[in-house]
Design a protein around this motif. Structure first.
Motif, PDB file in Angstrom:
ATOM      1  N   LEU A  17       0.865  -1.182   0.000  1.00 54.25           N
ATOM      2  CA  LEU A  17       0.000   0.000   0.000  1.00 54.25           C
ATOM      3  C   LEU A  17       0.896   1.225   0.000  1.00 54.25           C
ATOM      4  O   LEU A  17       1.981   1.214   0.599  1.00 54.25           O
ATOM      5  CB  LEU A  17      -0.881  -0.018   1.250  1.00 54.25           C
ATOM      6  N   ARG A  18       0.464   2.278  -0.672  1.00 53.25           N
ATOM      7  CA  ARG A  18       1.207   3.526  -0.637  1.00 53.25           C
ATOM      8  C   ARG A  18       0.322   4.627  -0.062  1.00 53.25           C
ATOM      9  O   ARG A  18      -0.740   4.922  -0.600  1.00 53.25           O
ATOM     10  CB  ARG A  18       1.699   3.941  -2.021  1.00 53.25           C
ATOM     11  N   LEU A  19       0.788   5.202   1.010  1.00 53.07           N
ATOM     12  CA  LEU A  19       0.114   6.336   1.603  1.00 53.07           C
ATOM     13  C   LEU A  19       0.717   7.620   1.055  1.00 53.07           C
ATOM     14  O   LEU A  19       1.915   7.688   0.774  1.00 53.07           O
ATOM     15  CB  LEU A  19       0.243   6.309   3.126  1.00 53.07           C
ATOM     16  N   SER A  20      -0.112   8.634   0.941  1.00 56.84           N
ATOM     17  CA  SER A  20       0.338   9.921   0.447  1.00 56.84           C
ATOM     18  C   SER A  20      -0.018  11.012   1.436  1.00 56.84           C
ATOM     19  O   SER A  20      -1.013  10.907   2.163  1.00 56.84           O
ATOM     20  CB  SER A  20      -0.319  10.233  -0.906  1.00 56.84           C
ATOM     21  N   CYS A  21       0.779  12.046   1.438  1.00 55.47           N
ATOM     22  CA  CYS A  21       0.544  13.160   2.352  1.00 55.47           C
ATOM     23  C   CYS A  21       0.905  14.450   1.639  1.00 55.47           C
ATOM     24  O   CYS A  21       2.006  14.587   1.094  1.00 55.47           O
ATOM     25  CB  CYS A  21       1.389  12.996   3.612  1.00 55.47           C
ATOM     26  N   THR A  22      -0.015  15.393   1.640  1.00 53.46           N
ATOM     27  CA  THR A  22       0.305  16.713   1.116  1.00 53.46           C
ATOM     28  C   THR A  22       1.053  17.460   2.215  1.00 53.46           C
ATOM     29  O   THR A  22       0.579  17.563   3.349  1.00 53.46           O
ATOM     30  CB  THR A  22      -0.972  17.476   0.756  1.00 53.46           C
ATOM     31  N   ALA A  23       2.234  17.924   1.909  1.00 50.95           N
ATOM     32  CA  ALA A  23       3.062  18.552   2.934  1.00 50.95           C
ATOM     33  C   ALA A  23       3.923  19.641   2.322  1.00 50.95           C
ATOM     34  O   ALA A  23       4.320  19.542   1.163  1.00 50.95           O
ATOM     35  CB  ALA A  23       3.956  17.505   3.596  1.00 50.95           C
ATOM     36  N   ARG A  62      10.564  -3.040   5.484  1.00 50.79           N
ATOM     37  CA  ARG A  62       9.367  -3.163   4.647  1.00 50.79           C
ATOM     38  C   ARG A  62       8.802  -1.847   4.139  1.00 50.79           C
ATOM     39  O   ARG A  62       8.077  -1.830   3.150  1.00 50.79           O
ATOM     40  CB  ARG A  62       8.276  -3.904   5.430  1.00 50.79           C
ATOM     41  N   PHE A  63       9.128  -0.757   4.814  1.00 48.09           N
ATOM     42  CA  PHE A  63       8.531   0.530   4.450  1.00 48.09           C
ATOM     43  C   PHE A  63       9.581   1.447   3.838  1.00 48.09           C
ATOM     44  O   PHE A  63      10.778   1.354   4.152  1.00 48.09           O
ATOM     45  CB  PHE A  63       7.934   1.211   5.683  1.00 48.09           C
ATOM     46  N   SER A  64       9.117   2.354   3.007  1.00 42.91           N
ATOM     47  CA  SER A  64      10.019   3.312   2.385  1.00 42.91           C
ATOM     48  C   SER A  64       9.321   4.673   2.297  1.00 42.91           C
ATOM     49  O   SER A  64       8.202   4.772   1.780  1.00 42.91           O
ATOM     50  CB  SER A  64      10.411   2.838   0.992  1.00 42.91           C
ATOM     51  N   MET A  78       4.457   0.862   1.773  1.00 45.31           N
ATOM     52  CA  MET A  78       4.445  -0.222   2.757  1.00 45.31           C
ATOM     53  C   MET A  78       4.307  -1.551   2.028  1.00 45.31           C
ATOM     54  O   MET A  78       3.316  -1.766   1.324  1.00 45.31           O
ATOM     55  CB  MET A  78       3.293  -0.025   3.748  1.00 45.31           C
ATOM     56  N   ASN A  79       5.312  -2.393   2.179  1.00 45.23           N
ATOM     57  CA  ASN A  79       5.309  -3.701   1.550  1.00 45.23           C
ATOM     58  C   ASN A  79       5.151  -4.806   2.585  1.00 45.23           C
ATOM     59  O   ASN A  79       5.409  -4.602   3.767  1.00 45.23           O
ATOM     60  CB  ASN A  79       6.615  -3.915   0.783  1.00 45.23           C
TER      61      ASN A  79
END
Length: 122
Positions: A17-23, A62-64, A78-79
């Protein structure tokens, strides 16, 4: 400064899954997560420049985390997700004079977005 996290969902164990954040591109950014009844904990962080990253032990393999300055976006890939990764994930940011530093505790962050739920089924 407004942050918005999105990209959560219901996935199966082993999925990605890939989470996104406006920052703001001028801030260091971190991802935190909070499971029901537990404290909010640090997951990953990226410096203002994007050249320095840091991870919690649970996320190292697992995460990047990455960022795209042109789009004012920060991502958390997240893998190999596990049921214990189930939580509400938050992105947060803080100002920093250093281009390389990112805080790792909730108190070190000034701005928070609303969370996005990640649920991993077994």
């Amino acid at each position: 400064v407004q942050l918005q996290a999105f990209g959560g969902g219901l996935v199966q164990a082993g999925d990605s899954l890939r989470l996104s954040c406006t920052a703001s591109s001028g801030h260091a950014v971190g991802w935190f997560r909070q499971a029901p009844g537990e404290e909010r904990t640090f997951v990953a962080g990226i410096s203002r420049s994007g050249t320095s990253t840091t991870y919690a032990d649970s996320a190292k393999e697992r995460f990047s985390i990455s960022r795209d300055h042109a789009k004012n976006m920060v991502y958390l890939r997240m893998n190999s997700l596990k049921p214990e990764d189930t939580a509400v994930y938050y992105c947060a940011s803080h100002r920093s004079f250093s281009t390389l530093r990112v805080n790792t505790t909730p108190g070190g962050f000034e701005y928070w977005g609303q969370g996005t739920q990640v649920t991993v089924s077994s």
